[in-house]
Motif scaffolding. Sequence first.
Motif, PDB file in Angstrom:
ATOM      1  N   LYS A  12       0.804  -1.222   0.000  1.00 20.29           N
ATOM      2  CA  LYS A  12       0.000   0.000   0.000  1.00 20.29           C
ATOM      3  C   LYS A  12       0.837   1.273   0.000  1.00 20.29           C
ATOM      4  CE  LYS A  12      -3.870  -2.318   0.286  1.00 20.29           C
ATOM      5  NZ  LYS A  12      -4.778  -2.429  -0.881  1.00 20.29           N
ATOM      6  N   ASP A  13       2.128   1.154   0.355  1.00 22.35           N
ATOM      7  CA  ASP A  13       2.967   2.349   0.442  1.00 22.35           C
ATOM      8  C   ASP A  13       3.623   2.717  -0.888  1.00 22.35           C
ATOM      9  OD1 ASP A  13       4.440  -0.010   0.530  1.00 22.35           O
ATOM     10  OD2 ASP A  13       6.057   0.864   1.716  1.00 22.35           O
ATOM     11  N   LEU A  14       3.431   1.908  -1.928  1.00 20.85           N
ATOM     12  CA  LEU A  14       4.034   2.224  -3.220  1.00 20.85           C
ATOM     13  C   LEU A  14       3.310   3.401  -3.868  1.00 20.85           C
ATOM     14  CD1 LEU A  14       4.450  -1.343  -4.806  1.00 20.85           C
ATOM     15  CD2 LEU A  14       6.243   0.075  -3.788  1.00 20.85           C
ATOM     16  N   PRO A  15       4.032   4.285  -4.534  1.00 25.90           N
ATOM     17  CA  PRO A  15       3.363   5.403  -5.215  1.00 25.90           C
ATOM     18  C   PRO A  15       2.546   4.948  -6.422  1.00 25.90           C
ATOM     19  CG  PRO A  15       5.720   5.389  -5.710  1.00 25.90           C
ATOM     20  CD  PRO A  15       5.498   4.370  -4.628  1.00 25.90           C
ATOM     21  N   TYR A  16       2.744   3.710  -6.851  1.00 26.44           N
ATOM     22  CA  TYR A  16       2.026   3.186  -8.008  1.00 26.44           C
ATOM     23  C   TYR A  16       1.205   1.945  -7.638  1.00 26.44           C
ATOM     24  CZ  TYR A  16       6.314   0.358  -7.967  1.00 26.44           C
ATOM     25  OH  TYR A  16       7.367  -0.430  -7.581  1.00 26.44           O
ATOM     26  N   THR A  17       0.785   1.855  -6.382  1.00 25.86           N
ATOM     27  CA  THR A  17       0.003   0.704  -5.943  1.00 25.86           C
ATOM     28  C   THR A  17      -1.313   0.616  -6.717  1.00 25.86           C
ATOM     29  OG1 THR A  17      -0.793  -0.467  -3.974  1.00 25.86           O
ATOM     30  CG2 THR A  17      -1.283   1.877  -4.107  1.00 25.86           C
ATOM     31  N   SER A  18      -1.891  -0.557  -6.764  1.00 31.45           N
ATOM     32  CA  SER A  18      -3.137  -0.773  -7.503  1.00 31.45           C
ATOM     33  C   SER A  18      -4.265   0.103  -6.970  1.00 31.45           C
ATOM     34  CB  SER A  18      -3.552  -2.247  -7.404  1.00 31.45           C
ATOM     35  OG  SER A  18      -4.847  -2.437  -7.947  1.00 31.45           O
ATOM     36  N   ILE A  19      -4.974   0.732  -7.891  1.00 28.13           N
ATOM     37  CA  ILE A  19      -6.129   1.543  -7.507  1.00 28.13           C
ATOM     38  C   ILE A  19      -7.418   0.733  -7.612  1.00 28.13           C
ATOM     39  CG2 ILE A  19      -5.041   3.725  -8.183  1.00 28.13           C
ATOM     40  CD1 ILE A  19      -6.724   3.631 -10.766  1.00 28.13           C
ATOM     41  N   GLU A  20      -7.295  -0.527  -8.032  1.00 24.56           N
ATOM     42  CA  GLU A  20      -8.453  -1.402  -8.188  1.00 24.56           C
ATOM     43  C   GLU A  20      -8.508  -2.389  -7.027  1.00 24.56           C
ATOM     44  OE1 GLU A  20     -10.683  -1.028 -10.471  1.00 24.56           O
ATOM     45  OE2 GLU A  20      -9.649   0.430 -11.751  1.00 24.56           O
ATOM     46  N   GLU A  21      -9.502  -2.243  -6.172  1.00 23.95           N
ATOM     47  CA  GLU A  21      -9.612  -3.117  -5.017  1.00 23.95           C
ATOM     48  C   GLU A  21      -9.751  -4.579  -5.440  1.00 23.95           C
ATOM     49  OE1 GLU A  21     -12.429  -3.682  -1.016  1.00 23.95           O
ATOM     50  OE2 GLU A  21     -12.705  -1.951  -2.360  1.00 23.95           O
ATOM     51  N   GLY A  22      -8.932  -5.429  -4.816  1.00 24.89           N
ATOM     52  CA  GLY A  22      -8.996  -6.852  -5.107  1.00 24.89           C
ATOM     53  C   GLY A  22      -8.343  -7.279  -6.402  1.00 24.89           C
ATOM     54  N   LYS A  23      -7.632  -6.369  -7.053  1.00 25.34           N
ATOM     55  CA  LYS A  23      -6.950  -6.694  -8.302  1.00 25.34           C
ATOM     56  C   LYS A  23      -5.528  -6.159  -8.245  1.00 25.34           C
ATOM     57  CE  LYS A  23     -11.238  -6.030 -10.966  1.00 25.34           C
ATOM     58  NZ  LYS A  23     -11.864  -5.264 -12.080  1.00 25.34           N
ATOM     59  N   MET A  24      -4.586  -6.923  -8.771  1.00 20.45           N
ATOM     60  CA  MET A  24      -3.208  -6.413  -8.857  1.00 20.45           C
ATOM     61  C   MET A  24      -2.409  -7.211  -9.879  1.00 20.45           C
ATOM     62  SD  MET A  24      -0.915  -7.845  -5.634  1.00 20.45           S
ATOM     63  CE  MET A  24       0.609  -7.246  -6.384  1.00 20.45           C
ATOM     64  N   HIS A  25      -1.344  -6.591 -10.341  1.00 19.43           N
ATOM     65  CA  HIS A  25      -0.375  -7.294 -11.184  1.00 19.43           C
ATOM     66  C   HIS A  25       0.576  -8.031 -10.250  1.00 19.43           C
ATOM     67  CE1 HIS A  25      -1.173  -6.418 -15.366  1.00 19.43           C
ATOM     68  NE2 HIS A  25      -1.496  -5.185 -15.043  1.00 19.43           N
ATOM     69  N   ALA A  26       0.182  -9.231  -9.885  1.00 20.68           N
ATOM     70  CA  ALA A  26       0.943 -10.022  -8.923  1.00 20.68           C
ATOM     71  C   ALA A  26       1.819 -11.077  -9.597  1.00 20.68           C
ATOM     72  CB  ALA A  26      -0.016 -10.705  -7.945  1.00 20.68           C
ATOM     73  N   CYS A  27       2.002 -10.941 -10.913  1.00 20.91           N
ATOM     74  CA  CYS A  27       2.811 -11.935 -11.618  1.00 20.91           C
ATOM     75  C   CYS A  27       3.805 -11.306 -12.590  1.00 20.91           C
ATOM     76  CB  CYS A  27       1.900 -12.917 -12.349  1.00 20.91           C
ATOM     77  SG  CYS A  27       2.689 -14.486 -12.758  1.00 20.91           S
ATOM     78  N   GLY A  28       3.770  -9.986 -12.748  1.00 16.45           N
ATOM     79  CA  GLY A  28       4.745  -9.332 -13.612  1.00 16.45           C
ATOM     80  C   GLY A  28       4.296  -9.061 -15.018  1.00 16.45           C
TER      81      GLY A  28
END
Length: 392
Positions: free
Chosen positions: A89-105
């Motif tokens: 959550k502390d990244l300046p580019y953290t995901s803005i979509e709740e429950g979704k993220m680029h967790a694999c690159g």
Amino acid sequence: MINQKLKEAFQEYKEELTDLRRQLHSAPELSWEEYKTTDFVCSYLDELGITYRRTEPTGVIAEIKGGKPGKTVALRGDMDALSVEELNKDLPYTSIEEGKMHACGHDAHTAMLMVAAKALNEIKDELPGNVRLLFQPAEEVAQGAKALVDQRAVEGVDNVFGIHIWSQMPTHKVSCTPGPSFASADLFKVTFKGKGGHGAMPQDCIDTAIVASSFVMNVQSVVSRTIDPQQGAVLTVGKMVVGTRFNVIAENAVIEGTVRCFDPLVRDHIEAQLTHYAKNVAAVYGAVAQVEYTRGTQAVINDEESALLVQHVAAKAFGEDVIHHEKPTMGGEDFSFYLDEVPGSFALVGSGNPEKDTEWAHHHGKFNIDEDALSTGAELYAQYAWAFLNRN
């Protein structure tokens, strides 16, 4: 073998590459929902003047026409994210979509391919052939590559190359070994039907909680006792749904899992044995079993000539010490559908750095990459294309 103009370009575009990746990371989209990501890629290609066509329902196939006649090499980068809550959550580019993220690159793969396209487009007059760019959707559900193949993604292509960022390898290391790289990935679902009833009267029932538990314990012997120990295989039960209430004997049980291996004959054997075990375990208790076995991705088997070319290119571009020999993984990758059509290879580029906390497992909510690896990946895309097209 190595194009010096490309090497200089990636030094110049390092900041842009990082910015593109961060924009993609902050706005993740799930499989078959990559509409904004597709628009983002298309806008970038428009600026470069690279021709492309959108694929259905998402994705992009672009082509850089070389100034000289020759073969066509395809470069693939996947675009989809995962239904994982980002914990960074502390990244300046953290995901803005709740429950979704680029967790694999996949955000990194897309950004690397975009900038590789930019660099290759600048030397297109020197290219003896064409470079096709595959911005692929839906890798995480093992459907996107097959969909692009069906939409003529590799029609007229002589070779295909893909990259995956890999947090288990140190940053900048490159692994591309001939032979097996990723396992085939299948899904199975076993449904047991028994006879429910009151928890105080088991003599009148057929308890599928017992049936399912017996199956889960016994089915592991398919791998441990019916397959050559030197053959890699994994059978995992990941989900079991049994019963409805604490004092009701379960009439139904549903088990779901996955099978991973490298050898097609082992794959056939496990599928047959899994059905055999399910039906016979059910029969012991007087229950009935129904088995659904779905074949997902094929094993990714790197073509020897292509994999050795990747190693040669990486050594010349970055130095001999970047070459790493990662063991084959039981993870699945739908890049295999391209390799069913044309020869090619799939490389891993390390992004693990303990000082930057980027060694988290893929698909974890803390997953992140060392962005220094982006330039390595982007240049490897471009230099491989250049080297393949310039081979005698």
